[in-house]
Scaffold this motif. Structure first.
Motif, PDB file in Angstrom:
ATOM      1  N   TYR A  41       0.832  -1.206   0.000  1.00  0.00           N
ATOM      2  CA  TYR A  41       0.000   0.000   0.000  1.00  0.00           C
ATOM      3  C   TYR A  41       0.866   1.256   0.000  1.00  0.00           C
ATOM      4  CZ  TYR A  41      -3.738   3.179   1.634  1.00  0.00           C
ATOM      5  OH  TYR A  41      -4.642   4.196   1.775  1.00  0.00           O
ATOM      6  N   ARG A  42       0.614   2.145  -0.983  1.00  0.00           N
ATOM      7  CA  ARG A  42       1.371   3.387  -1.069  1.00  0.00           C
ATOM      8  C   ARG A  42       0.388   4.554  -1.045  1.00  0.00           C
ATOM      9  NH1 ARG A  42       3.614   5.895  -5.697  1.00  0.00           N
ATOM     10  NH2 ARG A  42       3.372   4.001  -6.917  1.00  0.00           N
ATOM     11  N   SER A  43       0.305   5.217   0.087  1.00  0.00           N
ATOM     12  CA  SER A  43      -0.728   6.228   0.311  1.00  0.00           C
ATOM     13  C   SER A  43      -0.656   7.432  -0.623  1.00  0.00           C
ATOM     14  CB  SER A  43      -0.675   6.699   1.773  1.00  0.00           C
ATOM     15  OG  SER A  43      -1.693   7.618   2.030  1.00  0.00           O
ATOM     16  N   PRO A  44       0.519   8.001  -0.923  1.00  0.00           N
ATOM     17  CA  PRO A  44       0.546   9.269  -1.686  1.00  0.00           C
ATOM     18  C   PRO A  44       0.211   9.152  -3.169  1.00  0.00           C
ATOM     19  CG  PRO A  44       2.572   8.921  -0.404  1.00  0.00           C
ATOM     20  CD  PRO A  44       1.855   7.627  -0.456  1.00  0.00           C
ATOM     21  N   VAL A  45       0.031   7.966  -3.700  1.00  0.00           N
ATOM     22  CA  VAL A  45      -0.185   7.818  -5.142  1.00  0.00           C
ATOM     23  C   VAL A  45      -1.449   8.577  -5.572  1.00  0.00           C
ATOM     24  CG1 VAL A  45      -1.508   5.678  -4.879  1.00  0.00           C
ATOM     25  CG2 VAL A  45      -0.310   6.140  -7.023  1.00  0.00           C
ATOM     26  N   PRO A  46      -1.412   9.321  -6.696  1.00  0.00           N
ATOM     27  CA  PRO A  46      -2.632   9.997  -7.174  1.00  0.00           C
ATOM     28  C   PRO A  46      -3.659   8.968  -7.624  1.00  0.00           C
ATOM     29  CG  PRO A  46      -0.878  10.190  -8.807  1.00  0.00           C
ATOM     30  CD  PRO A  46      -0.258   9.585  -7.582  1.00  0.00           C
ATOM     31  N   LYS A  47      -4.895   9.175  -7.216  1.00  0.00           N
ATOM     32  CA  LYS A  47      -5.947   8.199  -7.502  1.00  0.00           C
ATOM     33  C   LYS A  47      -6.770   8.580  -8.727  1.00  0.00           C
ATOM     34  CE  LYS A  47      -7.010   8.958  -3.222  1.00  0.00           C
ATOM     35  NZ  LYS A  47      -5.709   9.482  -2.736  1.00  0.00           N
ATOM     36  N   LEU A  48      -7.212   9.836  -8.758  1.00  0.00           N
ATOM     37  CA  LEU A  48      -8.045  10.311  -9.858  1.00  0.00           C
ATOM     38  C   LEU A  48      -7.329  11.438 -10.591  1.00  0.00           C
ATOM     39  CD1 LEU A  48     -11.438  10.370  -7.928  1.00  0.00           C
ATOM     40  CD2 LEU A  48     -10.709   8.675  -9.614  1.00  0.00           C
ATOM     41  N   LEU A  49      -7.468  11.429 -11.906  1.00  0.00           N
ATOM     42  CA  LEU A  49      -6.793  12.424 -12.738  1.00  0.00           C
ATOM     43  C   LEU A  49      -7.432  13.791 -12.548  1.00  0.00           C
ATOM     44  CD1 LEU A  49      -4.559  12.509 -15.010  1.00  0.00           C
ATOM     45  CD2 LEU A  49      -6.458  12.397 -16.643  1.00  0.00           C
ATOM     46  N   SER A  50      -6.601  14.815 -12.489  1.00  0.00           N
ATOM     47  CA  SER A  50      -7.064  16.202 -12.462  1.00  0.00           C
ATOM     48  C   SER A  50      -6.098  17.039 -13.297  1.00  0.00           C
ATOM     49  CB  SER A  50      -7.122  16.738 -11.025  1.00  0.00           C
ATOM     50  OG  SER A  50      -5.821  16.864 -10.485  1.00  0.00           O
ATOM     51  N   ARG A  51      -6.458  18.282 -13.530  1.00  0.00           N
ATOM     52  CA  ARG A  51      -5.569  19.155 -14.286  1.00  0.00           C
ATOM     53  C   ARG A  51      -4.234  19.333 -13.559  1.00  0.00           C
ATOM     54  NH1 ARG A  51      -7.622  22.897 -18.014  1.00  0.00           N
ATOM     55  NH2 ARG A  51      -9.619  22.859 -16.913  1.00  0.00           N
ATOM     56  N   GLY A  52      -4.305  19.391 -12.239  1.00  0.00           N
ATOM     57  CA  GLY A  52      -3.102  19.656 -11.463  1.00  0.00           C
ATOM     58  C   GLY A  52      -2.123  18.499 -11.386  1.00  0.00           C
ATOM     59  N   ASN A  53      -2.601  17.254 -11.581  1.00  0.00           N
ATOM     60  CA  ASN A  53      -1.680  16.112 -11.476  1.00  0.00           C
ATOM     61  C   ASN A  53      -1.545  15.356 -12.795  1.00  0.00           C
ATOM     62  OD1 ASN A  53      -3.912  14.420 -11.803  1.00  0.00           O
ATOM     63  ND2 ASN A  53      -4.084  13.919  -9.623  1.00  0.00           N
ATOM     64  N   SER A  54      -1.901  16.000 -13.894  1.00  0.00           N
ATOM     65  CA  SER A  54      -1.991  15.306 -15.182  1.00  0.00           C
ATOM     66  C   SER A  54      -0.663  15.160 -15.916  1.00  0.00           C
ATOM     67  CB  SER A  54      -2.985  16.030 -16.093  1.00  0.00           C
ATOM     68  OG  SER A  54      -2.546  17.358 -16.349  1.00  0.00           O
ATOM     69  N   GLU A  55       0.376  15.824 -15.436  1.00  0.00           N
ATOM     70  CA  GLU A  55       1.674  15.694 -16.107  1.00  0.00           C
ATOM     71  C   GLU A  55       2.323  14.386 -15.669  1.00  0.00           C
ATOM     72  OE1 GLU A  55       5.862  18.141 -16.737  1.00  0.00           O
ATOM     73  OE2 GLU A  55       4.085  19.163 -15.925  1.00  0.00           O
ATOM     74  N   LEU A  56       2.379  13.423 -16.575  1.00  0.00           N
ATOM     75  CA  LEU A  56       2.889  12.097 -16.253  1.00  0.00           C
ATOM     76  C   LEU A  56       4.409  12.061 -16.339  1.00  0.00           C
ATOM     77  CD1 LEU A  56       0.395   9.836 -18.259  1.00  0.00           C
ATOM     78  CD2 LEU A  56       0.115  10.823 -15.978  1.00  0.00           C
ATOM     79  N   SER A  57       5.008  11.279 -15.469  1.00  0.00           N
ATOM     80  CA  SER A  57       6.441  11.036 -15.590  1.00  0.00           C
ATOM     81  C   SER A  57       6.698  10.219 -16.849  1.00  0.00           C
ATOM     82  CB  SER A  57       6.949  10.272 -14.367  1.00  0.00           C
ATOM     83  OG  SER A  57       6.411   8.956 -14.357  1.00  0.00           O
TER      84      SER A  57
END
Length: 300
Positions: A41-57
């Protein structure tokens, strides 16, 4: 039996101390210190896409693009800009705390739901999460009638009522474009086969699973077994992140060992067929049950 379960499901602690992680009788987060659970289990992982977290590595983008046949040159940022001009954009379900008791029912499509009489128990949950085209009409006694979230992708799309959140599981950029299209131009009618150009759904309840979350489930939980996780398993792991108590229905085989959908006995599930490793997913689900992280209802 169901009445007892309903009472237990809705029971909360009357004396909630500041150290308590939720207001449920038993909280999922109480188990975070378990070594096996903490390893996966990794708590900080983004769950749902948003404009603010949409830049993928680059790593996530490369993994995600490999899921589809033929790489696309589409500009993800441009698609995301259109996406979140149409649909809600913001952080959801981050309100965990000692005052919250959110219960989730994750309802799969296994034939072991037949004759289970789980309907009232399933409907008693705060969130009732279903996958793909699993119907409720005509099966209410066993599978319930409520659906708060339905996870789907273009090839498994169906009409939804206005009380249901559409949770898109995007396996390719074209899936995001299809989501835009069904509410606007309706011009996308085919991916790798024919898809619905439009469906009934509330655009204000649209959500998109984050590709990084999909990759996290594949790597951290499945240890890269198969090509990618099944929709049902991804929703199970998502529920571990957004709920305080998780109950699972309609996963696994019937008591006689047969694997088919409760609504279609002609469709026999291949446990390790296609892109998924069903046996690995099932064993992890059983492990979560045995360690009291979830409760798994088998129908028998």
């Amino acid at each position: 039996m169901i009445i007892v379960c309903l009472v237990a499901l809705n029971q909360i602690q009357l004396d909630v101390s500041p150290e308590d992680t939720c207001a449920c009788f038993q909280c999922l987060k109480e188990h975070e210190e378990d070594p096996w659970f903490r390893e996966h289990y990794r708590s900080p992982v983004p769950k749902l896409l948003s404009r603010g977290n949409s830049e993928l590595s680059n790593e996530t983008r490369n993994w995600w693009e490999k899921l589809q046949t033929g790489r696309t040159k589409e500009n993800l940022s441009a698609v995301v800009d259109i996406l979140f001009s149409l649909f809600p954009d913001g952080e959801l379900y981050s309100d965990a705390g000692p005052q919250r008791c959110r219960t989730c029912a994750v309802v799969g499509n296994s034939g072991n739901l037949e004759g289970s009489h789980y309907g009232p128990l399933i409907d008693a949950h705060d969130f009732v999460i279903r996958m793909n085209r699993g119907p409720t009409a005509g099966f209410e006694k066993d599978v319930g009638s409520r659906t708060t979230h339905r996870a789907l992708y273009p090839e498994s799309a169906m009409d939804l009522d206005n009380s249901t959140h559409l949770v898109l599981v995007p396996f390719k950029i074209q899936d995001l474009q299809w989501l835009i299209s069904i509410f606007t131009t309706k011009h996308i009618t085919r991916t790798y086969f024919n898809v619905k150009p439009t469906i009934n759904a509330d655009r204000d309840k649209v959500m998109v699973l984050h590709p990084e979350f999909m990759k996290y489930v594949y790597e951290s939980w499945l240890r890269k077994k198969g090509t990618y996780p099944s929709t049902g398993f991804m929703m199970l792991i998502l529920s571990l992140h957004i709920c305080d108590q998780v109950n699972v229905f309609g996963f696994g085989a019937r008591e006689d060992g047969s694997w088919h959908h409760y609504y279609d006995k002609r469709y026999h599930v291949l446990l390790n067929g296609g892109k998924h490793r069903g046996s690995v997913e099932y064993n992890i689900t059983v492990k979560l049950h045995q360690m009291n992280k979830i409760r798994m209802y088998k129908g028998w």
